[in-house]
Design a protein around this motif. Structure first.
Motif, PDB file in Angstrom:
ATOM      1  N   TYR A 132      -0.295   8.914 -10.131  1.00 29.54           N
ATOM      2  CA  TYR A 132       0.420   9.079  -9.159  1.00 29.54           C
ATOM      3  C   TYR A 132       0.510  10.167  -8.735  1.00 29.54           C
ATOM      4  N   GLU A 171       3.872  10.484  -4.153  1.00 31.57           N
ATOM      5  CA  GLU A 171       3.040   8.917  -3.500  1.00 31.57           C
ATOM      6  C   GLU A 171       4.184   7.662  -4.193  1.00 31.57           C
ATOM      7  N   MET A 172       5.102   8.521  -5.122  1.00 33.06           N
ATOM      8  CA  MET A 172       5.827   7.366  -5.659  1.00 33.06           C
ATOM      9  C   MET A 172       6.629   7.068  -5.097  1.00 33.06           C
ATOM     10  N   ASP A 221       6.458   5.413  -2.201  1.00 25.31           N
ATOM     11  CA  ASP A 221       6.306   4.428  -1.362  1.00 25.31           C
ATOM     12  C   ASP A 221       4.839   3.015  -2.453  1.00 25.31           C
ATOM     13  N   VAL A 222       5.015   3.546  -3.071  1.00 27.64           N
ATOM     14  CA  VAL A 222       3.395   3.225  -3.599  1.00 27.64           C
ATOM     15  C   VAL A 222       3.830   1.793  -4.953  1.00 27.64           C
ATOM     16  N   SER A 223       2.460   0.836  -4.672  1.00 28.65           N
ATOM     17  CA  SER A 223       2.933  -0.337  -5.307  1.00 28.65           C
ATOM     18  C   SER A 223       1.632  -0.326  -6.351  1.00 28.65           C
ATOM     19  N   GLU A 235      -1.200  -2.443  -7.156  1.00 27.69           N
ATOM     20  CA  GLU A 235      -2.235  -2.593  -5.956  1.00 27.69           C
ATOM     21  C   GLU A 235      -3.527  -2.605  -6.422  1.00 27.69           C
TER      22      GLU A 235
END
Length: 291
Positions: free
Chosen positions: A126, A130-131, A133-135, A138
């Motif tokens: 990522y 992006e970090m 709100d990244v899951s 996913e």
């Protein structure tokens, strides 16, 4: 007055006799012997795909000194977590008409059990942006032979409870357990990139068909067969495409390295490195779970 005392005494004697008689009668008819459960074997073997619960009762019988055959009244009272993958303790119970109970515990063995495995279909790579709100889960999934889809139960955590503030590589652990307590744990690496890096836009990352593979102890993995193409700035270049004009390279151009001990259970990391004509190297990580 004398007659009254005689009447009271007589009533007392009659009451005492009735009480003694009732206790003697109760003891005579009281059921003090519980039923018994017996099993032809200490182990019962069934398939995880079996839809007939009656198989769990095979070889069992129950008998009571007053009620006779109670086999049809046997019920499962509890099942333990696995004592080892595919094996657990199952406890049966039965009650007679006097509500006296008996229990029996034996081993339940699944003939075709497989432990849950976390699958990953995209790299844990990522950008810094992006970090926020990244899951991490996913692109992960788990299909368990006992519980079905348990993807929602996957948990991911950074090993050192860190907060990602810059580009780099960060170790994480992902884990999932099924209802029998069998746990799949995989150590992975999150790669965080910096879009402001002038070389980042020139990197061709090797793409894989999956990013976690499982091998039995003493087994092996065909690393080359996992390579499906390359990815650059969100654009995929697949090796399966007939027109290979835009492909930056082939499987043979990917350098594969990693120290995997197939004789020892554990999680190992294998690096897939590709260096473009511009001399820029991109690395994709594969987790190999041996056990």
């Amino acid at each position: 007055m004398r007659r009254l005392r005689i009447a009271v005494a007589g009533l007392f004697i009659l009451s005492l006799a009735a009480f003694i008689g009732y206790n003697i009668y109760s003891r005579i008819i009281q059921d003090n012997e519980p039923p018994t459960i017996t099993a032809e074997s200490d182990t019962v073997s069934v398939s995880v795909e079996s839809e007939d619960d009656s198989e769990l009762y095979q070889g069992l019988s129950a008998e009571d000194n007053r009620d006779g055959d109670l086999t049809d009244s046997i019920r499962i009272s509890s099942m333990s977590n696995f004592t080892e993958p595919g094996k657990r303790e199952v406890t049966y119970a039965v009650f007679d008409s006097s509500n006296q109970g008996a229990t029996l515990t034996r081993t339940l063995e699944y003939t075709d059990y497989t432990s849950p495995q976390i699958q990953l279909t995209a790299p844990l790579r990522y950008t810094l942006e992006e970090m926020s709100d990244v899951s991490l889960t996913e692109n992960m999934s788990v299909e368990d032979c006992l519980d079905g889809n348990i993807t929602s139960q996957i948990r991911a955590s950074y090993n050192d409870a860190i907060y990602v503030q810059q580009a780099g590589e960060y170790p994480v652990t992902v884990q999932v357990s099924n209802s029998a307590g069998d746990t799949c744990t995989v150590g992975l690496t999150v790669t965080v990139t910096d879009p402001s890096d002038e070389n980042e836009g020139s990197k061709y990352y090797p793409m894989l068909s999956r990013y976690i593979v499982y091998a039995k102890t003493g087994g092996s993995v065909d690393y080359d067969s996992l390579i499906t193409g390359f990815e650059r700035n969100g654009t995929e270049y697949l090796l399966s495409e007939e027109d290979d004009t835009f492909l930056p390279g082939d499987r043979g151009d990917v350098e594969i390295s990693g120290n995997v001990n197939f004789e020892k259970a554990g999680t190992y990391t294998v690096d897939y490195k590709f260096t473009s004509e511009d001399g820029v190297t991109a690395t994709t990580k594969l987790a190999v779970v041996v056990g």
